[in-house]
Scaffold this motif. Structure first.
Motif, PDB file in Angstrom:
ATOM      1  N   CYS A 127       4.260   7.588  -8.429  1.00 32.05           N
ATOM      2  CA  CYS A 127       4.504   7.942  -7.029  1.00 32.05           C
ATOM      3  C   CYS A 127       3.464   8.897  -6.460  1.00 32.05           C
ATOM      4  N   GLN A 128       2.644   9.485  -7.329  1.00 31.24           N
ATOM      5  CA  GLN A 128       1.743  10.534  -6.869  1.00 31.24           C
ATOM      6  C   GLN A 128       0.261  10.226  -7.030  1.00 31.24           C
TER       7      GLN A 128
ATOM      8  N   PRO B 210      -3.048   8.062  -6.820  1.00 29.00           N
ATOM      9  CA  PRO B 210      -3.570   6.902  -6.093  1.00 29.00           C
ATOM     10  C   PRO B 210      -4.408   5.995  -7.006  1.00 29.00           C
TER      11      PRO B 210
ATOM     12  N   TRP C 134       0.881  -1.842  -2.522  1.00 25.51           N
ATOM     13  CA  TRP C 134       1.215  -0.610  -1.812  1.00 25.51           C
ATOM     14  C   TRP C 134      -0.019  -0.013  -1.143  1.00 25.51           C
ATOM     15  N   LYS C 135       0.049   0.200   0.162  1.00 27.64           N
ATOM     16  CA  LYS C 135      -1.053   0.775   0.930  1.00 27.64           C
ATOM     17  C   LYS C 135      -0.676   2.114   1.560  1.00 27.64           C
ATOM     18  N   GLY C 136       0.564   2.548   1.345  1.00 29.64           N
ATOM     19  CA  GLY C 136       1.030   3.778   1.957  1.00 29.64           C
ATOM     20  C   GLY C 136       0.549   5.016   1.217  1.00 29.64           C
ATOM     21  N   GLU C 137       0.930   6.170   1.748  1.00 29.98           N
ATOM     22  CA  GLU C 137       0.546   7.429   1.122  1.00 29.98           C
ATOM     23  C   GLU C 137       1.333   7.623  -0.175  1.00 29.98           C
ATOM     24  N   MET C 138       0.705   8.313  -1.117  1.00 33.95           N
ATOM     25  CA  MET C 138       1.369   8.600  -2.374  1.00 33.95           C
ATOM     26  C   MET C 138       2.254   9.836  -2.205  1.00 33.95           C
ATOM     27  N   GLY C 139       3.324   9.893  -2.975  1.00 38.24           N
ATOM     28  CA  GLY C 139       4.182  11.064  -2.972  1.00 38.24           C
ATOM     29  C   GLY C 139       5.562  10.845  -2.377  1.00 38.24           C
ATOM     30  N   ASP C 140       5.746   9.759  -1.619  1.00 40.79           N
ATOM     31  CA  ASP C 140       7.039   9.498  -0.998  1.00 40.79           C
ATOM     32  C   ASP C 140       7.770   8.425  -1.797  1.00 40.79           C
TER      33      ASP C 140
ATOM     34  N   LYS D 210       9.970   5.781   0.331  1.00 41.70           N
ATOM     35  CA  LYS D 210       9.228   4.703   0.979  1.00 41.70           C
ATOM     36  C   LYS D 210       8.725   3.684  -0.041  1.00 41.70           C
TER      37      LYS D 210
END
Length: 282
Positions: A51-52, A54, A123-129, A132
């Protein structure tokens, strides 16, 4: 050719039968950010690194080719006349250059490899969430969607002349790989799980097909799962090796293949998996 036609007919019938069966477990992700839903509350958490951390950048030039698989992108590698096939379920980053490079390594070992874009772009979103990310996999990586791609992939390989198909699953893909083995026993011969997540004991309790476990330092102890498999008739065909010097995703999109140690350990893991799948082909 006649045998392959019969096998293809059996595949179509079996997938239609099992995909609609009430006995097929619902594999939606939990909202609690823990894991796939199962009949038990015992779950394996998604590694924090998943999740964190990239993906890396990689300018690798693929040796295979991209194809359209019933409207979904897929990567195809390895010798076209091979009788041994692999359906490769990648990590959350989909058809990342690292995934193609790993597929090419499996191809160099003599397998015909198909890598469907299970997560529809990765997955193209930000890491850490985590929420989502879980929502994304719940939607794009649901069993209903994954089972269709598994069917299409196996049918494609059979049409090419492949006679034995194994599954390879990275991270969340390990759950799909081992579930495919359980739900479609007449289609897939064995499963190689590399830095896996989301798997639970129930995935192996009724399984009668060989499984390979290759966890990293970031995953929980996989020996309890391995011990379950060792007690079965296929126990002597199963294998476990922990890569305690490697991080979650070292063979996937987080693998630093420009680092000699990471590259060598990736090659070692892929060779172990290739040998395992070859030994357990029909």
């Amino acid at each position: 050719k006649h045998c392959n036609t019969i096998l293809l007919m059996i595949l179509c019938h079996r997938f239609k039968q099992l995909s609609s069966s009430k006995n097929v477990q619902n594999l939606n992700f939990c909202k609690s950010n823990k894991s796939f839903s199962t009949k038990s509350n015992r779950t394996m958490e998604l590694p924090k690194a998943c999740c964190q951390v990239p993906p890396v950048e990689n300018n690798y030039s693929p040796k295979g080719q991209e194809i359209q698989l019933e409207g979904r992108l897929a990567y195809l590698a390895g010798p076209s006349k091979s009788k041994k096939g692999i359906v490769f379920i990648t990590d959350i980053f989909g058809l990342h250059p690292n995934a193609k490079q790993v597929a090419d390594l499996f191809g160099e070992s003599g397998h015909r490899v198909i890598v469907p874009d299970f997560l529809n772009g990765g997955w193209k979103g930000e890491m850490g969430d985590r929420q989502k990310l879980n929502d994304y996999i719940t939607n794009e990586g649901s069993w209903e969607k994954a089972s269709q791609l598994l069917q299409q992939s196996s049918e494609f390989l059979v049409k090419e002349g492949v006679e034995s198909i194994g599954t390879v699953g990275f991270c969340w893909g390990a759950k799909i790989a081992v579930t495919a083995l359980s739900k479609f026993p007449g289609v897939f011969t064995s499963a190689a799980l590399i830095h896996p997540s989301r798997i639970v004991a129930e995935d192996f309790e009724s399984l009668e097909k060989p499984v390979l476990f290759l966890p990293s330092k970031d995953e929980p102890d996989m020996l309890p799962f391995f011990e379950i498999m060792k007690k079965k008739s296929v126990g002597d065909k199963c294998f476990h090796q922990r890569f305690d010097d490697m991080h979650h995703g070292w063979c996937g999109a987080r693998g630093k293949f420009d680092d000699e140690h990471n590259r060598n350990r990736t090659r070692e893991a892929i060779q172990i998996a290739s040998d395992f799948l070859s030994q357990n082909s029909k």
